[in-house]
Enzyme design. Structure first.
Site, short mmCIF file in Angstrom:
data_model
loop_
_atom_site.label_atom_id
_atom_site.label_comp_id
_atom_site.label_asym_id
_atom_site.label_seq_id
_atom_site.Cartn_x
_atom_site.Cartn_y
_atom_site.Cartn_z
CE LYS A 42 47.05 28.45 52.85
NZ LYS A 42 48.00 28.69 51.77
N GLY A 43 41.60 32.20 53.78
CA GLY A 43 41.13 33.56 53.52
C GLY A 43 40.35 34.22 54.64
CD GLU A 98 34.60 30.99 52.56
OE1 GLU A 98 35.57 31.73 52.81
OE2 GLU A 98 34.67 30.07 51.75
CG ASP A 99 37.87 34.80 52.15
OD1 ASP A 99 37.12 33.83 51.96
OD2 ASP A 99 38.98 34.91 51.61
CG ASP A 102 34.08 34.25 42.75
OD1 ASP A 102 33.54 33.82 41.73
OD2 ASP A 102 34.94 35.14 42.71
CE LYS A 130 34.49 38.97 42.83
NZ LYS A 130 35.63 38.38 42.09
CG PHE A 151 41.18 38.77 41.03
CD1 PHE A 151 40.61 37.51 40.97
CD2 PHE A 151 42.34 38.93 41.76
CE1 PHE A 151 41.19 36.42 41.63
CE2 PHE A 151 42.94 37.86 42.42
CZ PHE A 151 42.35 36.61 42.35
CG ASP A 158 45.23 33.78 47.75
OD1 ASP A 158 44.02 33.57 47.83
OD2 ASP A 158 46.01 33.02 47.14
NE ARG A 164 46.54 33.50 51.74
CZ ARG A 164 45.50 32.88 51.19
NH1 ARG A 164 44.28 33.33 51.40
NH2 ARG A 164 45.67 31.82 50.43
C1 PRP Z 1 38.60 31.30 48.31
C2 PRP Z 1 37.79 31.97 49.40
C3 PRP Z 1 36.58 31.09 49.53
C4 PRP Z 1 36.39 30.57 48.12
C5 PRP Z 1 35.26 31.31 47.47
O1 PRP Z 1 39.32 30.25 48.85
O2 PRP Z 1 38.50 32.05 50.60
O3 PRP Z 1 36.79 30.01 50.39
O4 PRP Z 1 37.61 30.81 47.41
O5 PRP Z 1 35.13 30.99 46.12
P1 PRP Z 1 33.97 30.10 45.52
O6 PRP Z 1 32.66 30.66 46.02
O7 PRP Z 1 34.16 30.30 44.04
O8 PRP Z 1 34.18 28.68 45.92
P2 PRP Z 1 40.55 29.49 48.14
O9 PRP Z 1 40.07 28.18 47.59
O10 PRP Z 1 41.24 30.42 47.19
O11 PRP Z 1 41.48 29.19 49.40
P3 PRP Z 1 42.08 30.25 50.48
O12 PRP Z 1 40.95 30.60 51.44
O13 PRP Z 1 43.17 29.50 51.14
O14 PRP Z 1 42.57 31.47 49.72
#
Ligand code: PRP
Length: 179
Positions: A42-43, A98-99, A102, A130, A151, A158, A164
């Site tokens: 969703k991000g 992507e948002d 990480d 990041k 963070f 979120d 969000r």
């Molecule tokens: C978050 C974010 C990315 C991912 C990045 O998604 O939106 O998709 O984590 O992190 P990574 O590089 O460590 O994989 P999340 O799984 O929290 O789902 P969301 O988008 O619904 O918040």
């Protein structure tokens, strides 16, 4: 909600002008070609919307819903597809939106998933990167902001599904997720 934010890291205005600049770069890179933007929910929702409205190339959109954090602050490394693409991507120029990147686990999984399909090209556009937290190498074509290991929430990101709706990227007070 504002009381739970330690500081604003990236303002709404900075995000808007960066989304516009990234859209201009994408238009220049794909001049005359069609695009398929795939937002990872969703991000990515607010960034996808701001990027999309600044792109002038002919384009379609789609979404996947994937999750790997499962409510915590550290990637589980286990990526679940909760909603898949709704169309074939054969011979399309795909840009995954992507948002944040990480650990890289989500995009590592998604790029392998896309490699098995017959897209003409696949690139990645992320608002935030990041790099200090990377566990797997990812080639990222378009990056809005490199950020330190804090963070962050807001503008789609979120903690436990909240924050969000903030229009900026903020640093969450540690006591919010420590307790
Ligand atoms: C978050 C974010 C990315 C991912 C990045 O998604 O939106 O998709 O984590 O992190 P990574 O590089 O460590 O994989 P999340 O799984 O929290 O789902 P969301 O988008 O619904 O918040």
């Amino acid at each position: 909600m504002k009381n739970e934010i330690k500081q604003v890291m990236i303002t709404e205005e900075e995000i808007q002008s960066t989304a516009k600049a990234l859209a201009e770069r994408i238009d220049a890179d794909y001049a005359g070609e069609e695009l398929l933007l795939v937002g990872l929910l969703k991000g990515s929702l607010p960034f996808m919307a701001d990027l999309l409205k600044n792109i002038k190339s002919k384009c379609k959109i789609d979404f996947m819903c994937v999750s790997s954090y499962h409510g915590g602050t550290v990637s589980s490394g286990r990526v679940n597809i909760l909603k898949d693409l709704s169309q074939p991507i054969d011979d399309m120029n795909v840009i995954i939106v992507e948002d944040i990147i990480d650990s890289g686990n989500t995009l590592h999984f998604i790029t392998k998933y896309f490699a098995a399909k017959n897209a003409k090209s696949v690139r990645i556009c992320t608002l935030l990167n990041k790099p200090s937290r990377r566990e797997v190498e990812i080639d990222v074509d378009y990056i809005g902001f490199e950020i330190p290991d804090e963070f962050v929430v807001g503008y789609g990101l979120d903690y436990d599904e909240y924050y969000r709706n903030l229009p900026y990227i903020g640093v969450l007070k540690p006591e919010v997720y420590a307790g």
